[in-house]
Design a protein around this motif. Structure first.
Motif, PDB file in Angstrom:
ATOM      1  N   UNK A  67       0.826  -1.208   0.000  1.00  0.00           N
ATOM      2  CA  UNK A  67       0.000   0.000   0.000  1.00  0.00           C
ATOM      3  C   UNK A  67       0.863   1.261   0.000  1.00  0.00           C
ATOM      4  N   UNK A  68       1.955   1.248   0.742  1.00  0.00           N
ATOM      5  CA  UNK A  68       2.879   2.390   0.743  1.00  0.00           C
ATOM      6  C   UNK A  68       3.510   2.604  -0.621  1.00  0.00           C
ATOM      7  N   UNK A  69       3.879   1.520  -1.293  1.00  0.00           N
ATOM      8  CA  UNK A  69       4.444   1.625  -2.643  1.00  0.00           C
ATOM      9  C   UNK A  69       3.438   2.182  -3.632  1.00  0.00           C
ATOM     10  N   UNK A  70       2.188   1.743  -3.520  1.00  0.00           N
ATOM     11  CA  UNK A  70       1.143   2.265  -4.403  1.00  0.00           C
ATOM     12  C   UNK A  70       0.926   3.757  -4.138  1.00  0.00           C
ATOM     13  N   UNK A  71       1.013   4.168  -2.874  1.00  0.00           N
ATOM     14  CA  UNK A  71       0.878   5.583  -2.538  1.00  0.00           C
ATOM     15  C   UNK A  71       2.026   6.399  -3.121  1.00  0.00           C
ATOM     16  N   UNK A  72       3.242   5.875  -3.029  1.00  0.00           N
ATOM     17  CA  UNK A  72       4.403   6.574  -3.597  1.00  0.00           C
ATOM     18  C   UNK A  72       4.249   6.727  -5.109  1.00  0.00           C
ATOM     19  N   UNK A  73       3.799   5.672  -5.776  1.00  0.00           N
ATOM     20  CA  UNK A  73       3.592   5.775  -7.226  1.00  0.00           C
ATOM     21  C   UNK A  73       2.493   6.770  -7.564  1.00  0.00           C
ATOM     22  N   UNK A  74       1.439   6.791  -6.769  1.00  0.00           N
ATOM     23  CA  UNK A  74       0.353   7.743  -7.000  1.00  0.00           C
ATOM     24  C   UNK A  74       0.847   9.176  -6.822  1.00  0.00           C
ATOM     25  N   UNK A  75       1.620   9.412  -5.764  1.00  0.00           N
ATOM     26  CA  UNK A  75       2.167  10.751  -5.546  1.00  0.00           C
ATOM     27  C   UNK A  75       3.137  11.146  -6.651  1.00  0.00           C
ATOM     28  N   UNK A  76       3.951  10.185  -7.098  1.00  0.00           N
ATOM     29  CA  UNK A  76       4.878  10.476  -8.198  1.00  0.00           C
ATOM     30  C   UNK A  76       4.159  10.807  -9.485  1.00  0.00           C
ATOM     31  N   UNK A  77       3.099  10.069  -9.773  1.00  0.00           N
ATOM     32  CA  UNK A  77       2.323  10.346 -10.978  1.00  0.00           C
ATOM     33  C   UNK A  77       1.606  11.688 -10.862  1.00  0.00           C
ATOM     34  N   UNK A  78       1.100  11.967  -9.652  1.00  0.00           N
ATOM     35  CA  UNK A  78       0.457  13.277  -9.440  1.00  0.00           C
ATOM     36  C   UNK A  78       1.445  14.423  -9.623  1.00  0.00           C
ATOM     37  N   UNK A  79       2.674  14.226  -9.171  1.00  0.00           N
ATOM     38  CA  UNK A  79       3.699  15.252  -9.373  1.00  0.00           C
ATOM     39  C   UNK A  79       4.065  15.421 -10.830  1.00  0.00           C
ATOM     40  N   UNK A 130      11.745  -5.582 -12.227  1.00  0.00           N
ATOM     41  CA  UNK A 130      11.334  -5.768 -10.832  1.00  0.00           C
ATOM     42  C   UNK A 130      11.460  -4.483 -10.025  1.00  0.00           C
ATOM     43  N   UNK A 131      12.448  -3.663 -10.337  1.00  0.00           N
ATOM     44  CA  UNK A 131      12.602  -2.398  -9.615  1.00  0.00           C
ATOM     45  C   UNK A 131      11.465  -1.443  -9.974  1.00  0.00           C
ATOM     46  N   UNK A 132      11.162  -1.321 -11.250  1.00  0.00           N
ATOM     47  CA  UNK A 132      10.084  -0.422 -11.671  1.00  0.00           C
ATOM     48  C   UNK A 132       8.735  -0.967 -11.212  1.00  0.00           C
ATOM     49  N   UNK A 133       8.557  -2.281 -11.286  1.00  0.00           N
ATOM     50  CA  UNK A 133       7.290  -2.898 -10.889  1.00  0.00           C
ATOM     51  C   UNK A 133       7.334  -3.453  -9.478  1.00  0.00           C
ATOM     52  N   UNK A 134       8.004  -2.743  -8.571  1.00  0.00           N
ATOM     53  CA  UNK A 134       8.168  -3.229  -7.197  1.00  0.00           C
ATOM     54  C   UNK A 134       6.838  -3.458  -6.497  1.00  0.00           C
ATOM     55  N   UNK A 135       5.805  -2.736  -6.867  1.00  0.00           N
ATOM     56  CA  UNK A 135       4.492  -2.950  -6.253  1.00  0.00           C
ATOM     57  C   UNK A 135       3.960  -4.341  -6.630  1.00  0.00           C
ATOM     58  N   UNK A 136       4.245  -4.794  -7.825  1.00  0.00           N
ATOM     59  CA  UNK A 136       3.844  -6.137  -8.235  1.00  0.00           C
ATOM     60  C   UNK A 136       4.564  -7.212  -7.442  1.00  0.00           C
TER      61      UNK A 136
END
Length: 183
Positions: A67-79, A130-136
């Motif tokens: 969930x934290x990783x998904x939040x980081x990706x969401x914030x990065x995409x929002x930025x 794997x690094x880019x898709x760490x949430x997976x």
């Protein structure tokens, strides 16, 4: 007067790390040892030594990290979208993260549920995915931890196969050699 010298056995830290944490009760001296699984050691064999507590803890930890990783990706995409970048760039980044997450999830899940094919693929080639898709990767670990220790099914199958081979070999050797026919 002769002195008998008995060798003393000392165990170093590396020897203790190689030993399994929990062994089945009826083990013969030459019986194959189970492979340790990360975070579980060999407690998966008989599910002792806090196996269930460890599994629940790792499940919850992996869930929080996912969930934290998904939040980081969401914030990065929002930025990225807030920085007035072109729409095609945002779509391309979102597509890249989605594809890498799906590939990383699938590779991790299959690595824990299916035996590896004979022709091994170089895992370092997939490190960037794997690094880019760490949430997976984290999602696969979370879901697999809900069922069993990740990799337990394959390790159990290999261990049971090795035990069966050992039992057959011991059974062949345990016959009375005096009764053998020679000729």
């Amino acid at each position: 007067m002769s002195k008998s010298v008995r060798p003393t056995v000392t165990s170093s830290a590396s020897d203790r790390q190689d030993r399994p944490q929990a062994q089945p009760q009826a083990e013969s001296p030459g019986e194959p040892r189970p492979e340790p699984i990360r975070f579980y050691g060999t407690s998966w064999v008989d599910r002792s030594g806090g196996y269930r507590v460890r599994r629940v803890g790792l499940f919850l930890g992996a869930l929080v990290l996912t969930l934290g990783g998904a939040l980081v990706l969401t914030l990065g995409y929002g930025g990225l979208t807030g920085a007035e970048t072109p729409g095609w760039l945002g779509a391309l980044v979102a597509l890249a993260f989605a594809i890498c997450t799906a590939l990383a999830f699938t590779r991790q899940w299959l690595g824990w549920t299916r035996p590896a094919p004979d022709a091994r693929v170089d895992e370092s080639a997939f490190r960037s995915i794997n690094v880019v898709g760490f949430v997976g990767v984290l999602a696969a670990y979370t879901l697999r931890s809900a069922v069993e220790a990740p990799g337990e099914r394959l390790a159990r199958a290999r261990h049971e196969e090795a035990l069966e081979r050992h039992r057959r070999l011991v059974a062949k050797r345990s016959r009375n050699p005096a009764r053998r026919r020679r000729g």
